[in-house]
Scaffold this motif. Structure first.
Motif, short mmCIF file in Angstrom:
data_model
loop_
_atom_site.label_atom_id
_atom_site.label_comp_id
_atom_site.label_asym_id
_atom_site.label_seq_id
_atom_site.Cartn_x
_atom_site.Cartn_y
_atom_site.Cartn_z
N ALA A 105 46.73 33.44 14.82
CA ALA A 105 46.85 32.15 14.14
C ALA A 105 45.78 32.06 13.06
CB ALA A 105 46.70 31.01 15.15
N HIS A 106 46.07 32.66 11.92
CA HIS A 106 45.04 32.71 10.87
C HIS A 106 45.30 31.73 9.73
CE1 HIS A 106 47.43 35.09 7.99
NE2 HIS A 106 47.81 35.84 9.00
N GLY A 107 46.19 30.76 9.93
CA GLY A 107 46.38 29.71 8.94
C GLY A 107 46.75 30.24 7.58
N ASN A 108 45.96 29.86 6.58
CA ASN A 108 46.23 30.28 5.20
C ASN A 108 45.44 31.52 4.80
OD1 ASN A 108 48.06 28.17 4.69
ND2 ASN A 108 46.37 26.75 4.25
N ALA A 109 44.72 32.11 5.73
CA ALA A 109 43.96 33.32 5.39
C ALA A 109 44.92 34.44 4.99
CB ALA A 109 43.11 33.76 6.58
N TYR A 110 44.46 35.30 4.09
CA TYR A 110 45.26 36.44 3.64
C TYR A 110 44.40 37.67 3.79
CZ TYR A 110 48.80 38.87 0.87
OH TYR A 110 49.80 39.71 0.45
N PHE A 111 44.89 38.63 4.57
CA PHE A 111 44.15 39.85 4.82
C PHE A 111 44.39 40.86 3.71
CE2 PHE A 111 44.62 38.08 9.11
CZ PHE A 111 43.30 38.14 9.56
N ARG A 112 43.33 41.33 3.11
CA ARG A 112 43.46 42.38 2.10
C ARG A 112 43.87 43.68 2.78
NH1 ARG A 112 41.51 42.53 -2.86
NH2 ARG A 112 40.02 40.86 -2.43
N VAL A 113 44.92 44.30 2.29
CA VAL A 113 45.33 45.62 2.75
C VAL A 113 45.65 46.46 1.52
CG1 VAL A 113 46.11 45.10 5.08
CG2 VAL A 113 47.65 44.67 3.21
N VAL A 114 44.82 47.45 1.25
CA VAL A 114 45.02 48.31 0.08
C VAL A 114 46.12 49.31 0.38
CG1 VAL A 114 42.60 47.99 -0.59
CG2 VAL A 114 43.26 50.02 0.71
N ASN A 115 46.53 50.06 -0.62
CA ASN A 115 47.60 51.05 -0.44
C ASN A 115 47.20 52.09 0.60
OD1 ASN A 115 48.05 50.57 -3.84
ND2 ASN A 115 49.72 50.20 -2.40
N THR A 116 48.05 52.30 1.59
CA THR A 116 47.92 53.19 2.75
C THR A 116 46.87 52.73 3.76
OG1 THR A 116 46.41 54.85 1.78
CG2 THR A 116 48.81 55.22 1.53
N ALA A 117 46.32 51.53 3.60
CA ALA A 117 45.40 51.00 4.61
C ALA A 117 46.16 50.79 5.92
CB ALA A 117 44.79 49.69 4.15
N THR A 118 45.43 50.90 7.03
CA THR A 118 46.03 50.73 8.34
C THR A 118 45.41 49.53 9.06
OG1 THR A 118 44.46 52.20 9.49
CG2 THR A 118 46.43 53.20 8.52
N THR A 119 46.20 48.92 9.94
CA THR A 119 45.77 47.82 10.79
C THR A 119 46.25 48.13 12.20
OG1 THR A 119 45.85 46.19 9.00
CG2 THR A 119 46.03 45.35 11.25
N LEU A 120 45.36 48.10 13.18
CA LEU A 120 45.72 48.48 14.55
C LEU A 120 45.58 47.28 15.48
CD1 LEU A 120 46.52 50.64 16.63
CD2 LEU A 120 44.08 51.14 16.92
N LEU A 121 46.67 46.98 16.18
CA LEU A 121 46.71 45.92 17.18
C LEU A 121 47.13 46.51 18.52
CD1 LEU A 121 48.80 43.31 15.14
CD2 LEU A 121 46.32 43.43 15.27
#
Length: 232
Positions: free
Chosen positions: A185-201
């Protein structure tokens, strides 16, 4: 289930906007740039020895050409097929504009055409085998459209995979925000993700206490790239 989100490598449209600050002259379904192909290969090379990537059990990708191309060296490095996931495309889908700037739908490429970019690509079972992907055109500015599609992607992945699986999904920068909103629940926050960046959950299992969210291992990791290879 571990979910590894990957933004596609630099596309021709990304480069166009970086150079001009405008989307004028954009392509509905752009290819990767020379830098984009280098970024995708750098991620694949990293994946060959990285412990998290070596634990990936399933690889998915959007059917947009830039995502299919990004997944190609990953599939080779991991020895996995790249399963197309039609719902994982970028906000708005594929479109061109009329002279008055009104957008209109255009189709993507067919399985046969995309195999030239990624020989490991598996076509979604619910799509006609010989026809082009429809392109996913949508009025994404309307409330709830992207949230509903992100929920559908999450539902598909959860239904297909168990707690022991690590699933990598090559998708898109804007759509990633709505995938994350399914868990955080991050509201209006926007996560920067550059080209080929990864995010692990790491998603909570069925026995987790009610209300538990995912473990966020990292967001926007791109240490596989040299500084001069980083792009938005």
């Amino acid at each position: 289930m571990n979910l590894l989100l990957v933004r596609h490598a630099q596309s021709a449209n990304n480069l166009l906007y970086a150079q001009t600050g405008s989307s004028e002259g954009r392509h509905a379904d752009p290819s990767l740039t020379e830098l984009g192909f280098a970024q995708a290969q750098a991620l694949a090379d990293f994946a060959r020895t990285d412990a998290t990537w070596q634990g990936v059990t399933h690889l998915y990708c959007s059917l947009a050409r830039r995502a299919v191309q990004t997944a190609a060296p990953l599939a080779q490095a991991l020895g996995l097929p790249a399963q197309g996931l039609a719902q994982a495309y970028e906000a708005g889908g594929l479109f061109e504009r009329q002279e008055d700037r009104t957008p209109y739908a255009v189709p993507g490429l067919s399985h046969a055409e995309l195999l030239a970019d990624n020989p490991a690509l598996l076509w979604p079972a619910d799509l006609p085998a010989a026809e082009p992907w429809a392109g996913g055109f949508e009025a994404y500015e309307e409330p709830g459209v992207l949230e509903a599609r992100a929920a559908q992607v999450v539902e598909v992945l959860r239904a297909a995979h168990g707690e022991a699986d690590t699933v990598a999904l090559v998708t898109h920068g804007h759509f990633t925000q709505f995938l994350l909103r399914q868990f955080i629940a991050h509201g209006n926050a926007y996560f920067r993700v550059v080209n080929t960046a990864t995010t692990l959950l790491t998603l909570p299992g069925p026995d987790a206490p009610e209300g538990w969210g995912p473990l966020v291992d990292w967001v926007n990791r791109f240490d596989h790239l040299r500084p001069e290879q980083v792009s938005q």
